[in-house]
Design a protein around this motif. Structure first.
Motif, short mmCIF file in Angstrom:
data_model
loop_
_atom_site.label_atom_id
_atom_site.label_comp_id
_atom_site.label_asym_id
_atom_site.label_seq_id
_atom_site.Cartn_x
_atom_site.Cartn_y
_atom_site.Cartn_z
N LYS B 78 88.87 8.69 11.75
CA LYS B 78 88.85 7.98 10.47
C LYS B 78 87.48 7.31 10.30
N ILE B 79 86.82 7.54 9.17
CA ILE B 79 85.53 6.89 8.91
C ILE B 79 85.83 5.62 8.12
N ASN B 80 85.32 4.50 8.58
CA ASN B 80 85.60 3.24 7.91
C ASN B 80 84.58 2.98 6.80
N ASN B 81 85.07 2.68 5.61
CA ASN B 81 84.18 2.44 4.48
C ASN B 81 83.44 1.12 4.63
N TYR B 82 83.96 0.28 5.52
CA TYR B 82 83.40 -1.06 5.68
C TYR B 82 83.28 -1.36 7.17
N SER B 83 82.08 -1.67 7.62
CA SER B 83 81.96 -2.08 9.02
C SER B 83 80.90 -3.17 9.15
N GLN B 103 78.75 -3.33 17.29
CA GLN B 103 79.85 -3.53 16.36
C GLN B 103 81.08 -3.90 17.17
N TYR B 104 81.81 -4.92 16.73
CA TYR B 104 82.90 -5.42 17.55
C TYR B 104 84.25 -5.17 16.88
N LYS B 105 84.60 -6.01 15.91
CA LYS B 105 85.93 -5.90 15.32
C LYS B 105 86.02 -4.78 14.30
N TYR B 106 84.92 -4.53 13.59
CA TYR B 106 84.95 -3.54 12.51
C TYR B 106 83.93 -2.43 12.78
N PRO B 107 84.32 -1.43 13.59
CA PRO B 107 83.38 -0.34 13.90
C PRO B 107 83.27 0.65 12.75
N ILE B 108 82.22 1.47 12.76
CA ILE B 108 82.00 2.43 11.68
C ILE B 108 83.02 3.57 11.70
N VAL B 109 83.53 3.90 12.91
CA VAL B 109 84.50 4.99 13.03
C VAL B 109 85.74 4.50 13.79
N GLY B 110 86.91 4.84 13.30
CA GLY B 110 88.16 4.44 13.94
C GLY B 110 88.80 5.54 14.76
N GLU B 111 90.13 5.58 14.76
CA GLU B 111 90.88 6.47 15.67
C GLU B 111 90.68 7.95 15.38
N ARG B 127 93.03 10.95 22.97
CA ARG B 127 92.84 10.14 21.77
C ARG B 127 91.56 9.29 21.88
N ILE B 128 90.87 9.15 20.74
CA ILE B 128 89.68 8.31 20.66
C ILE B 128 90.09 6.99 20.00
N VAL B 129 89.69 5.88 20.57
CA VAL B 129 89.99 4.57 19.98
C VAL B 129 89.04 4.28 18.82
N ARG B 130 87.74 4.53 19.06
CA ARG B 130 86.73 4.14 18.09
C ARG B 130 85.37 4.71 18.46
N LEU B 131 84.46 4.69 17.49
CA LEU B 131 83.05 4.96 17.77
C LEU B 131 82.27 3.87 17.06
N HIS B 132 81.37 3.20 17.75
CA HIS B 132 80.53 2.23 17.04
C HIS B 132 79.05 2.43 17.33
N LEU B 133 78.23 1.92 16.41
CA LEU B 133 76.78 2.01 16.55
C LEU B 133 76.26 0.76 17.25
N PRO B 288 77.17 -6.49 5.71
CA PRO B 288 78.16 -5.49 6.10
C PRO B 288 77.73 -4.09 5.64
N LEU B 289 78.10 -3.07 6.41
CA LEU B 289 77.75 -1.70 6.07
C LEU B 289 78.88 -1.08 5.25
N GLU B 290 78.55 -0.73 4.00
CA GLU B 290 79.56 -0.10 3.15
C GLU B 290 79.18 1.35 2.89
N ILE B 291 80.12 2.25 3.12
CA ILE B 291 79.86 3.67 2.88
C ILE B 291 80.88 4.13 1.86
N ASN B 292 80.41 4.70 0.74
CA ASN B 292 81.42 5.11 -0.24
C ASN B 292 82.01 6.47 0.07
N GLN B 293 83.24 6.66 -0.37
CA GLN B 293 84.03 7.82 -0.01
C GLN B 293 83.35 9.12 -0.45
N LYS B 294 82.63 9.07 -1.58
CA LYS B 294 81.93 10.27 -2.06
C LYS B 294 80.94 10.78 -1.03
#
Lengths: 95, 491
Positions: B78-83, B103-111, B127-133, B288-294
């Motif tokens: 899952k790619i997080n729109n907000y990290s 990145q701690y609580k809000y990583p750029i990539v989730g499960e 299973r992957i928990v997360r990926l962060h930068l 905060p890093l915001e990535i839009n869905q488009k």
């Protein structure tokens, strides 16, 4: 929340700052009064509010992936109390 | 396949989770424009931002964000729109800022999840928990001087992706397969160069043991392993160590360990009282890093063919086994080479298995002997395709083909030219083979008598002698037939 001297000393140790007993006592007083002041915020109910990371409403500025050749060794090492060839030299930091 | 390990008293199950640090492939660093090139003059790629001069502000590299998102997509995550970027505070000589931007609580990539493939054709999801930068630290050299440490900050600030797995791994072999799979996905995506020797990919391994069915045991973390071989060695040693402690009534101490590659043992890295207290908090210098869905959707469409997809294609289109297909696809270069061979001639589509065998046995051993990687193989894929075709069409025997391959390797020549110049073409002319067989039988009359009186095993001897006489060029199938019929006529 009240801090004690142990906490002050722990924070100092984590920040690698050496404190005398008197300094620790002064800091304990200062930090406790700062915390008391900030604690007034607890009067607001924030149960359904997400933590705020930044108060600015603009978005994160981003730059292109372009590398600049800076050959920084000489300039950057000028700040080092001790160096060898192109390395910083520090007291041994490994067990 | 059971993963349980026999101790002196019980059987034990190993529980492993991995944190992989993968250096992002980019020209410049995560928050500064200095170069990421490896092996340059020490401290030559350190900008004022990297050196943490007062007042310097970090500006994020857009390409590193895209690389992390692409990797997340490749990990089915899952790619997080907000990290959010946080400061992880600790004091060390190769960390000028006094904190690492992570990145701690809000990583750029989730499960997410990746699947690993076993030799028997089965597979398993990890299973992957997360990926962060986060930022990499500089490099410390501790072994050059008895009382000093030398610091090179060129690596300081280079972008890393930390990929954290769930504790779904159950053995050293599974850990090896998992890290190989992650490495291969990263290399297909071109988001990390996968070079473990240069430290572009390293792992921290969390290990505990338990009796099957029990809750997780207390775990230890082995830090900073940079080869699959060491990861497996370290796990095997650590599992034995923990089982021995538990079976003699001891308790596992939760510790951070280092693996000594020369002794093959693990030892505690730092004592508990100095346990780190990182005091994470959001970095006030970074919004905060915001990535839009488009943008995410656009990147999903630009993802290249990944190892699992290629594997499926190999199984379905070329009829390869699950295992052969995963061996081929593990390394993108090998898979690309195989594709070029197959594409060089229409008819090879039906000989894919033979092509695989020639690549994974003969070609691999030649490359290994000469320490060349497949990207620089002196044998053009087109020529390897030709060689397989020559075997299929009975123009040369498999045995002679091995010699031809060595010649191709040394001279870079077309196999057809080699065969013509050396006169290696297989003899399929029956009368020529008959003559040879007649000679051999005449020269070995005693053996023929023994054969006729029941020593069947001598057939192999006759085959060998005839083959030798033909200088290896007789078609083995025709030779066998002729020999058998001639011998039975003598009866």
């Amino acid at each position: 929340m009240k801090l004690d001297t142990n906490t002050i000393n722990k924070i100092a140790k984590l920040a690698r700052i050496r404190l005398s007993e008197d300094e620790a006592k002064d800091l304990l007083k200062d930090m406790n009064s700062i915390l008391d002041w900030v604690e007034q915020l607890n009067e607001v109910n924030t149960d359904s509010v997400e933590p705020l990371a930044n108060i600015s409403s603009s978005t994160l500025p981003q730059r292109k992936d372009e590398a600049k050749d800076i050959n920084s060794s000489d300039e950057i090492l000028k700040n080092s109390p001790d160096k060898l060839e192109d390395y910083f030299v520090v007291p041994k930091v490994v067990e | 396949m059971s993963n349980l390990i026999k101790g002196n008293k019980h059987e034990w199950e190993t529980v492993i989770g991995l944190e992989i640090h993968a250096q992002v492939k980019s020209n410049s660093k995560l928050f500064s424009n200095s170069s990421t090139a490896f092996g340059s003059r020490p401290n030559s790629q350190v900008s004022l931002v990297d050196a943490a001069m007062p007042g310097m502000l970090p500006v994020i590299n857009k390409y590193c964000i895209e690389q992390a998102v692409k990797t997340g997509i490749g990990l089915n995550a899952k790619i997080n729109n907000y990290s959010i970027f946080d400061r992880k505070n600790y004091f060390y000589a190769d960390l000028p800022q006094g904190y690492q931007i992570s990145q701690y609580k809000y990583p750029i990539v989730g499960e997410g999840k990746v699947s690993i493939d076993f030799k028997d054709g089965s597979s398993k999801d990890i299973r992957i928990v997360r990926l962060h930068l986060e930022q990499d630290a500089g490099k410390s050299l501790h072994d050059q001087n008895p009382t000093k440490t030398y610091v090179d900050l060129n690596r300081s600030g280079v972008a890393l992706m930390e990929i954290v797995s769930e504790p779904d791994i159950r053995s050293a072999d599974e850990a090896g397969l998992y890290i190989s799979k992650i490495r291969s996905i990263l290399m297909y995506l071109d988001t990390c160069d996968g070079n473990m020797q240069e430290g572009s990919l390293r792992a921290d391994v969390n290990i505990s043991v338990r009796k099957p069915g029990d809750d997780y045991g207390i775990r230890c973390e082995i830090k900073n392993l940079n080869s699959i071989k060491f990861i497996k060695q370290a796990i095997n040693y650590e599992v034995r160590r923990q089982i021995e402690i538990l079976e003699t009534g001891g308790v596992i101490e939760q510790n951070t360990l280092l693996f000594n590659t020369s002794t093959g043992k693990t030892k505690p890295m730092r004592s508990k009282e100095e346990a780190h207290d990182y005091r994470y908090f959001p970095d006030p210098d970074l919004l905060p890093l915001e990535i839009n869905q488009k943008d995410i959707d656009k990147m999903v469409n630009s993802i290249p063919e990944l190892p699992d997809e290629r594997k499926r294609k190999y199984v379905v289109v070329y009829n390869l086994s699950n295992y052969d297909a995963s061996v081929l696809t593990a390394d993108k270069s090998v898979s690309d080479y195989f594709d070029s061979v197959i594409k060089s001639d229409q008819s090879l589509k039906n000989s894919a298995k033979i092509v695989v065998n020639w690549i994974t046995s003969e070609l691999f051993s030649l490359l290994k002997e000469n320490n060349i990687d497949i990207d620089n193989s002196p044998i053009n894929p087109k020529y390897l395709g030709k060689l397989v075709k020559l075997i299929k069409e009975n123009i040369i025997s498999g045995k002679i083909a091995k010699d031809v391959l060595i010649e191709m390797f040394n001279s870079k020549q077309d196999p057809e030219i080699i065969i013509k110049n050396k006169g290696l073409k297989q003899v399929t002319d029956t009368s020529e083979i008959e003559n040879i067989v007649d000679e051999v039988l005449k020269e070995n009359k005693k053996m023929v008598e023994q054969y006729l009186s029941g020593k069947d095993k001598l057939l192999g001897f006759f085959v060998g002698q005839s083959m030798k006489k033909s200088k290896g060029k007789a078609n083995p199938k025709i030779l066998n037939e002729i020999l058998k019929s001639k011998l039975s006529n003598k009866n």
